[in-house]
Write a protein that holds these residues in place. Sequence first.
Motif, PDB file in Angstrom:
ATOM      1  N   THR A  35       0.830  -1.202   0.000  1.00  0.00           N
ATOM      2  CA  THR A  35       0.000   0.000   0.000  1.00  0.00           C
ATOM      3  C   THR A  35       0.871   1.262   0.000  1.00  0.00           C
ATOM      4  OG1 THR A  35      -0.136  -0.024   2.427  1.00  0.00           O
ATOM      5  CG2 THR A  35      -1.865  -1.176   1.210  1.00  0.00           C
ATOM      6  N   GLU A  36       1.953   1.243   0.739  1.00  0.00           N
ATOM      7  CA  GLU A  36       2.817   2.416   0.807  1.00  0.00           C
ATOM      8  C   GLU A  36       3.512   2.660  -0.531  1.00  0.00           C
ATOM      9  OE1 GLU A  36       4.341   5.780   2.313  1.00  0.00           O
ATOM     10  OE2 GLU A  36       2.904   4.461   3.337  1.00  0.00           O
ATOM     11  N   THR A  37       3.998   1.601  -1.150  1.00  0.00           N
ATOM     12  CA  THR A  37       4.641   1.741  -2.449  1.00  0.00           C
ATOM     13  C   THR A  37       3.648   2.229  -3.499  1.00  0.00           C
ATOM     14  OG1 THR A  37       6.217  -0.011  -1.920  1.00  0.00           O
ATOM     15  CG2 THR A  37       5.944   0.527  -4.236  1.00  0.00           C
ATOM     16  N   PHE A  38       2.441   1.729  -3.449  1.00  0.00           N
ATOM     17  CA  PHE A  38       1.394   2.161  -4.374  1.00  0.00           C
ATOM     18  C   PHE A  38       1.199   3.670  -4.275  1.00  0.00           C
ATOM     19  CE2 PHE A  38      -2.951   3.244  -5.415  1.00  0.00           C
ATOM     20  CZ  PHE A  38      -3.226   2.514  -6.560  1.00  0.00           C
ATOM     21  N   LYS A  39       1.057   4.172  -3.048  1.00  0.00           N
ATOM     22  CA  LYS A  39       0.804   5.602  -2.874  1.00  0.00           C
ATOM     23  C   LYS A  39       1.996   6.451  -3.315  1.00  0.00           C
ATOM     24  CE  LYS A  39      -0.747   4.937   1.396  1.00  0.00           C
ATOM     25  NZ  LYS A  39      -1.340   5.187   2.744  1.00  0.00           N
ATOM     26  N   THR A  40       3.204   5.925  -3.090  1.00  0.00           N
ATOM     27  CA  THR A  40       4.391   6.663  -3.506  1.00  0.00           C
ATOM     28  C   THR A  40       4.569   6.628  -5.024  1.00  0.00           C
ATOM     29  OG1 THR A  40       5.489   6.144  -1.403  1.00  0.00           O
ATOM     30  CG2 THR A  40       6.894   6.829  -3.242  1.00  0.00           C
ATOM     31  N   HIS A  41       4.423   5.446  -5.604  1.00  0.00           N
ATOM     32  CA  HIS A  41       4.684   5.261  -7.036  1.00  0.00           C
ATOM     33  C   HIS A  41       3.667   5.979  -7.914  1.00  0.00           C
ATOM     34  CE1 HIS A  41       6.472   3.246 -10.461  1.00  0.00           C
ATOM     35  NE2 HIS A  41       5.267   2.875 -10.876  1.00  0.00           N
ATOM     36  N   TYR A  42       2.425   6.021  -7.437  1.00  0.00           N
ATOM     37  CA  TYR A  42       1.359   6.604  -8.268  1.00  0.00           C
ATOM     38  C   TYR A  42       0.934   7.990  -7.801  1.00  0.00           C
ATOM     39  CZ  TYR A  42       0.999   1.945 -10.277  1.00  0.00           C
ATOM     40  OH  TYR A  42       1.281   0.752 -10.914  1.00  0.00           O
ATOM     41  N   ALA A  43       1.787   8.657  -7.044  1.00  0.00           N
ATOM     42  CA  ALA A  43       1.461  10.012  -6.592  1.00  0.00           C
ATOM     43  C   ALA A  43       1.232  10.952  -7.772  1.00  0.00           C
ATOM     44  CB  ALA A  43       2.574  10.543  -5.690  1.00  0.00           C
ATOM     45  N   TYR A  44       1.875  10.655  -8.911  1.00  0.00           N
ATOM     46  CA  TYR A  44       1.739  11.527 -10.089  1.00  0.00           C
ATOM     47  C   TYR A  44       0.303  11.599 -10.583  1.00  0.00           C
ATOM     48  CZ  TYR A  44       1.534   7.280 -12.989  1.00  0.00           C
ATOM     49  OH  TYR A  44       1.169   6.078 -13.561  1.00  0.00           O
ATOM     50  N   VAL A  45      -0.508  10.594 -10.290  1.00  0.00           N
ATOM     51  CA  VAL A  45      -1.895  10.569 -10.755  1.00  0.00           C
ATOM     52  C   VAL A  45      -2.682  11.747 -10.187  1.00  0.00           C
ATOM     53  CG1 VAL A  45      -4.037   9.218 -10.765  1.00  0.00           C
ATOM     54  CG2 VAL A  45      -1.831   8.075 -11.075  1.00  0.00           C
ATOM     55  N   SER A  55      -3.667   2.423 -17.584  1.00  0.00           N
ATOM     56  CA  SER A  55      -2.598   1.594 -18.149  1.00  0.00           C
ATOM     57  C   SER A  55      -1.683   1.019 -17.071  1.00  0.00           C
ATOM     58  CB  SER A  55      -1.764   2.412 -19.133  1.00  0.00           C
ATOM     59  OG  SER A  55      -1.049   3.445 -18.459  1.00  0.00           O
ATOM     60  N   ALA A  56      -1.787   1.563 -15.855  1.00  0.00           N
ATOM     61  CA  ALA A  56      -0.943   1.106 -14.746  1.00  0.00           C
ATOM     62  C   ALA A  56      -1.755   0.176 -13.855  1.00  0.00           C
ATOM     63  CB  ALA A  56      -0.445   2.300 -13.935  1.00  0.00           C
ATOM     64  N   THR A  57      -1.330  -1.050 -13.714  1.00  0.00           N
ATOM     65  CA  THR A  57      -2.074  -2.014 -12.903  1.00  0.00           C
ATOM     66  C   THR A  57      -1.219  -2.516 -11.738  1.00  0.00           C
ATOM     67  OG1 THR A  57      -1.373  -3.868 -14.292  1.00  0.00           O
ATOM     68  CG2 THR A  57      -3.439  -2.773 -14.865  1.00  0.00           C
ATOM     69  N   ALA A 114      -6.680  -7.639  -4.297  1.00  0.00           N
ATOM     70  CA  ALA A 114      -7.388  -6.807  -5.275  1.00  0.00           C
ATOM     71  C   ALA A 114      -6.418  -6.283  -6.323  1.00  0.00           C
ATOM     72  CB  ALA A 114      -8.093  -5.644  -4.579  1.00  0.00           C
ATOM     73  N   SER A 115      -6.829  -6.361  -7.588  1.00  0.00           N
ATOM     74  CA  SER A 115      -6.046  -5.808  -8.693  1.00  0.00           C
ATOM     75  C   SER A 115      -6.816  -4.661  -9.319  1.00  0.00           C
ATOM     76  CB  SER A 115      -5.769  -6.876  -9.747  1.00  0.00           C
ATOM     77  OG  SER A 115      -5.045  -7.956  -9.207  1.00  0.00           O
ATOM     78  N   GLY A 116      -6.085  -3.691  -9.861  1.00  0.00           N
ATOM     79  CA  GLY A 116      -6.748  -2.570 -10.505  1.00  0.00           C
ATOM     80  C   GLY A 116      -5.768  -1.481 -10.874  1.00  0.00           C
ATOM     81  N   PHE A 117      -6.297  -0.284 -11.106  1.00  0.00           N
ATOM     82  CA  PHE A 117      -5.454   0.838 -11.509  1.00  0.00           C
ATOM     83  C   PHE A 117      -5.647   2.014 -10.558  1.00  0.00           C
ATOM     84  CE2 PHE A 117      -9.472   1.142 -13.871  1.00  0.00           C
ATOM     85  CZ  PHE A 117      -9.857   2.452 -13.643  1.00  0.00           C
ATOM     86  N   PRO A 118      -4.664   2.917 -10.491  1.00  0.00           N
ATOM     87  CA  PRO A 118      -4.761   4.053  -9.576  1.00  0.00           C
ATOM     88  C   PRO A 118      -5.700   5.134 -10.117  1.00  0.00           C
ATOM     89  CG  PRO A 118      -2.735   4.195 -10.843  1.00  0.00           C
ATOM     90  CD  PRO A 118      -3.371   2.886 -11.211  1.00  0.00           C
TER      91      PRO A 118
END
Length: 505
Positions: A35-45, A55-57, A114-118
Amino acid sequence: MFDNQLEQQRIEKANAFRELGKNPYPHALTKDTTTETFKTHYAYVCERDPQSDQSATSTIAGRIKFLRHMGKAAFAKIEDESGILQIYFSKDVLGETWFGHVKKLIEVGDIIVASGFPFVTKTGELSLHVTHLELATKAIVPLPEKFHGLQDKELRYRQRYLDMIMNGQVKDDFKLRSKVVSIIRHFFESYGFLEVETPMMHPIAGGANAKPFVTHHNALGIERYLRIAPELYLKRLVVGGFEAVFEINRNFRNEGMDHTHNPEFTMLEFYWAYHTYEDLMDLTETLFNTLLDALNLPKHLPFGEEIIDFSNSFTRIPYQEALVTIGGIDPAILKDKVAILKKLSADGFEANPKLSLGHLHAELFDAYVEAKLINPTFVTHFPLAISPLSRKSDDDPTIAERFELFIAGREIANGFNELNDPIDQYERFSGQLEAKDAGDDEAHEMDEDYVRALGYGLPPTAGQGLGIDRLVMLLANRHSIRDVILFPAMKPLRKEIQSQEEGTV
């Protein structure tokens, strides 16, 4: 077991999954991020338009801590080891049939994948838009009510797993503990120390003044003692040629429990040939500075209502001077057993009149000095009578070349120049046997093999023990040792006592 109504309802839901051809406890489910990596990696959204990236899953796994259904869609908060993330799923994406099953059968406490996109919700929260969802584990026991959480201290200690689920700070404290041990290990390795392991079961209880736990070795038909301390074995290794050794491991003492004592606890012990206890004090001070820096902790460290000052060199004060200047003891009574006993009695403290003068000094110290030592303080020149393994001073044979480190009113570490005269050691062990015969249950036993080891020659050596649990209490600002031991000792529940009496456990 699992017989109340809510638990039975959850068991029925688990069985409903089985009827759908799905195991409520599947394996081979994986995740590819936290969860932490998700929030950091997809902050650009959060900065783009539209605020999503289909396109990012990612695939995330976690325990549901919050769930809100809104007709054809739902929001949930799932938690993994790194943190909490909001997810969104809907009937349109999951399909009407599967969404219906999820809505009916999955609930707070369950673990899902759960799988999905940001994407970013209307409230501005980065979330996972779920395209695929699976149950990973069906929880049978409901979590405590969200807003009150798990408040019962006894229950928190008995069911640490539940405490960790409900109180995020608990996991942070034990991560801190793990970091502390890791930093200490690397610190001593950087100084050339060798990490070793010594026995947990001893033929003779020794190494510290304490009552041992006694067990029985069936194959040998003899009693063994869970170790009080590893000291005598570590010093045997120095005799054998290892000049710098350390061990981080458990000790066991069959004594009372309170906010600073647990019957099993973790100690760092280290021994350093061709060094003195002054070197150990210097090394210990460097260790604390290293810990504070590595953990990004302030040099003015809060601990309860106190602020511990680590910004200056640690105070060093001789034992008797501390009795006088800190404890307020009249120096005229320090050589008079009767006067000391009278002072203690007048102030409501009990002491055995058979105690030696050195032991009575220890009674004074415990009563009048220890609690006042808030900032880091090395108390040196201990009475020899309470230091059976320490080298005696060449200047005063009643004084040991020993120190203890006190912080926040409690002992953190104990170190001294090691007694390496085998004749002197044998005589002191003999004196301890007399003390044991006189009723001192904590006096040392005679360890003739250790004396024999000294006979082969222990080089000039200094050694120290440091309590890991109390150290973590200090660094984490926790005031019960149970808060920093994952599974502390607890009094048995009434039903446990009954089961033991009936022979069912």
